[in-house]
Scaffold this active site. Structure first.
Site, PDB file in Angstrom:
ATOM      1  N   HIS A   1      50.307  -2.220 -74.664  1.00  0.00           N
ATOM      2  CA  HIS A   1      51.355  -3.072 -74.399  1.00  0.00           C
ATOM      3  C   HIS A   1      50.702  -3.743 -73.056  1.00  0.00           C
ATOM      4  CE1 HIS A   1      55.727  -4.123 -74.702  1.00  0.00           C
ATOM      5  NE2 HIS A   1      55.416  -5.117 -73.591  1.00  0.00           N
TER       6      HIS A   1
ATOM      7  N   GLU B   1      61.750  -5.346 -80.775  1.00  0.00           N
ATOM      8  CA  GLU B   1      62.273  -6.034 -79.268  1.00  0.00           C
ATOM      9  C   GLU B   1      63.307  -7.077 -79.563  1.00  0.00           C
ATOM     10  OE1 GLU B   1      59.653  -7.124 -76.293  1.00  0.00           O
ATOM     11  OE2 GLU B   1      58.366  -5.684 -76.681  1.00  0.00           O
TER      12      GLU B   1
ATOM     13  N   TYR C   1      63.116 -13.294 -79.708  1.00  0.00           N
ATOM     14  CA  TYR C   1      63.962 -13.774 -78.522  1.00  0.00           C
ATOM     15  C   TYR C   1      64.534 -15.104 -78.837  1.00  0.00           C
ATOM     16  CZ  TYR C   1      62.020  -9.836 -76.154  1.00  0.00           C
ATOM     17  OH  TYR C   1      61.762  -8.329 -75.719  1.00  0.00           O
TER      18      TYR C   1
ATOM     19  N   ARG D   1      61.255   3.517 -78.428  1.00  0.00           N
ATOM     20  CA  ARG D   1      59.956   2.841 -78.441  1.00  0.00           C
ATOM     21  C   ARG D   1      59.621   2.614 -77.001  1.00  0.00           C
ATOM     22  NH1 ARG D   1      58.432  -3.458 -78.378  1.00  0.00           N
ATOM     23  NH2 ARG D   1      56.153  -2.861 -78.502  1.00  0.00           N
TER      24      ARG D   1
ATOM     25  N   GLU E   1      52.629  -7.526 -79.331  1.00  0.00           N
ATOM     26  CA  GLU E   1      52.470  -9.075 -79.197  1.00  0.00           C
ATOM     27  C   GLU E   1      51.065  -9.660 -78.956  1.00  0.00           C
ATOM     28  OE1 GLU E   1      55.576 -10.343 -76.258  1.00  0.00           O
ATOM     29  OE2 GLU E   1      57.225  -9.792 -77.825  1.00  0.00           O
TER      30      GLU E   1
ATOM     31  N   ASN F   1      59.387  -8.620 -82.664  1.00  0.00           N
ATOM     32  CA  ASN F   1      59.826  -8.789 -81.480  1.00  0.00           C
ATOM     33  C   ASN F   1      60.500 -10.387 -81.600  1.00  0.00           C
ATOM     34  OD1 ASN F   1      58.927  -6.575 -80.938  1.00  0.00           O
ATOM     35  ND2 ASN F   1      57.708  -7.463 -79.379  1.00  0.00           N
TER      36      ASN F   1
HETATM   37  C1  BGC Z   1      57.346  -8.256 -74.204  1.00  0.00           C
HETATM   38  C2  BGC Z   1      58.145  -7.665 -72.939  1.00  0.00           C
HETATM   39  C3  BGC Z   1      58.799  -8.336 -72.129  1.00  0.00           C
HETATM   40  C4  BGC Z   1      59.896  -9.053 -72.805  1.00  0.00           C
HETATM   41  C5  BGC Z   1      60.979 -10.061 -71.964  1.00  0.00           C
HETATM   42  C6  BGC Z   1      58.232  -9.421 -74.670  1.00  0.00           C
HETATM   43  O1  BGC Z   1      57.468 -10.434 -74.928  1.00  0.00           O
HETATM   44  O2  BGC Z   1      56.823  -7.236 -75.048  1.00  0.00           O
HETATM   45  O3  BGC Z   1      57.095  -6.795 -72.460  1.00  0.00           O
HETATM   46  O4  BGC Z   1      59.300  -7.766 -70.798  1.00  0.00           O
HETATM   47  O5  BGC Z   1      59.360  -9.788 -73.906  1.00  0.00           O
HETATM   48  O6  BGC Z   1      60.108 -11.080 -71.495  1.00  0.00           O
END
Ligand code: BGC
Length: 446
Positions: free
Chosen positions: A122, A354, A295, A78, A167, A293
């Site tokens: 992006h 992600e 985290y 990607r 995002e 995505n």
């Molecule tokens: C984004 C990336 C970023 C990653 C880590 C995501 O929010 O799409 O561009 O580097 O998180 O912060």
């Protein structure tokens, strides 16, 4: 990852990157300026005054980077296509030389047996469009549709599936509400038209892609929202936050309507930006896949400041990444089950577009291996619970330009020495390679 938690046959293993974070070559082959070029020049905007001017020099070193990907045994890659390379002023003539770069990259990937998965936006809006109001302007959505058409005309013969936006929540909040990302506007709730216009842009781009027989996805930043306590004020605050972070960018796509933003004093027309027919266009015939995505989860309490209906509370008792983000792999499982409960049959297949973590500057990144293994376990549990998960693209292949953090946050499976551009695979690179091979072998014998 235990075999019980194996991912389904045909599951796609990948890595994810973005143009401005790795390409460099900001003045080459007719590329126009983007909002990030301009933002990085603002004193104090980016840590140490850094920028993506050179970044990983991927524009010149893409061949080496494709070899690194081949070494991982990836199914998919990607990446994003820089709008200012393709239409330097955001509108008007297409810059063929800019598209030539992606043409070479796509052919190189296909020759390495890797399916490219492009993202059209992006966060690198052409600066010329920002000067006309950027995503606060409805017209930008139309210009985005034209950009999608130009990119698909050139590359669509080799790229079966496309991601429109990356995002839109983060871009709206960081870029337009808080001003900590480009274009650096601090409008708070007046930023909401940037949500609607991005989604409208998605709808217009999706129509162009579908007209060319291509699959359409979006990559949303999603987070499971947890109330800090069972107190009704905390629960109400968590619902308000969930509406803004998650529902605002997914309900219109899957349900054809905006969530209730009454807690923000905002009506269904999103500060006057929604016009008749927009929601039908945004939802279209549905998505071919939802990019997630993920985290970390978010903990929310009742507001302390009267300006917003929520306050963020720390997630306690868990490890933290170098960035300080809490590590909660189970949050991915929780998130995917919530999406199923919320959208039912309207939920398309999921691809994790992600997931990853920043670590300090080391090659022995056991922390990253633990992070990835935990999240893949959670993903496999979601698959075992019946969620249709099609792929996992870790963020990121290379250490790169981490937006306002400059080069201080390293997310790569591959270490980059930004002085010499030397790439060195970290321990996590070998781990991911071996995991992919083992998963593939196990899938073949099932
Ligand atoms: C984004 C990336 C970023 C990653 C880590 C995501 O929010 O799409 O561009 O580097 O998180 O912060």
């Amino acid at each position: 990852m235990t075999d019980r938690h194996a991912l389904p046959a045909g599951f796609r293993w990948g890595v994810s990157t973005a143009a401005y974070q790795i390409e460099g070559a900001v003045e080459e082959d007719g590329r126009g300026r983007s909002v990030w070029d301009a933002f990085c020049e603002r004193p104090g905007a980016v840590k140490n005054g850094e920028s993506g001017r050179l970044a990983c020099d991927h524009f010149h070193r893409w061949g080496e980077d494709v070899e690194l990907m081949r070494g991982l045994g990836l199914d998919g890659y990607r990446f994003s296509i820089a709008w200012p390379r393709v239409r330097p002023a955001g509108r008007g003539p297409v810059n063929g030389a800019g598209l030539d770069f992606y043409d070479r990259l796509v052919d190189g990937l296909l020759a390495a047996g890797i399916t490219p998965l492009p993202t059209l936006f992006h966060w690198d809006l052409p600066q010329a469009l920002e000067e006309e109001g950027g995503w606060l302007q409805r017209d930008t959505a139309h210009r985005f549709g034209e950009f999608a058409a130009a990119a698909a005309d050139r590359l669509g013969d080799r790229l079966p599936a496309w991601i429109t936006l990356n995002e839109p929540f983060v871009h709206m909040v960081y870029g337009y509400a808080l001003g900590i990302h480009a274009p650096g506007r601090a409008l708070m709730l007046d930023a909401l038209p940037a949500a609607h216009h991005q989604l409208l842009g998605h709808g217009l781009a999706a129509a162009e892609l579908r007209a060319r027989g291509l699959d359409v996805l979006i990559a949303n930043n999603l987070t499971p929202v947890r109330a800090a306590s069972e107190a009704p004020e905390d629960v109400a605050a968590a619902e308000a936050y969930d509406a803004l972070h998650n529902r605002l960018f997914t309900d219109p796509l899957l349900l054809g309507r905006y969530p209730d933003l009454g807690a923000y004093g905002v009506g269904p027309d999103l500060c006057g930006s929604v016009r008749e027919g927009d929601l039908e266009l945004i939802a279209g015939p549905g998505l071919d896949g939802l990019g997630v995505n993920y985290y970390n989860p978010t903990r929310i309490a009742a507001p302390t400041d009267p300006g917003l209906p929520f306050a963020e509370a720390p997630v306690e008792g868990v490890p933290r990444t170098h960035f300080g983000w809490p590590v909660v792999p189970a949050g991915l499982h929780e998130l995917l089950l919530t999406l199923r409960d919320r959208y039912g049959h309207a939920l398309p297949p999921i691809t994790v577009t992600e997931n990853g973590c920043s670590t300090d500057d080391t090659l022995d990144d056991a922390f990253r291996i633990d992070y990835l293994a935990g999240h893949l376990d959670a993903l496999a549990r979601a698959a075992a619970d019946g969620i249709d998960v099609r792929g996992y693209y870790t963020w990121s292949l290379l250490d790169n330009f981490e937006w306002a953090e400059g080069y201080s946050q390293r997310f790569g499976l591959v270490h980059v020495d930004f002085e010499t551009q030397r790439r060195t695979p970290k321990a996590s690179y070998a781990w991911y390679r071996d995991l992919i091979a083992a998963q593939r072998a196990a899938a073949a014998t099932r």
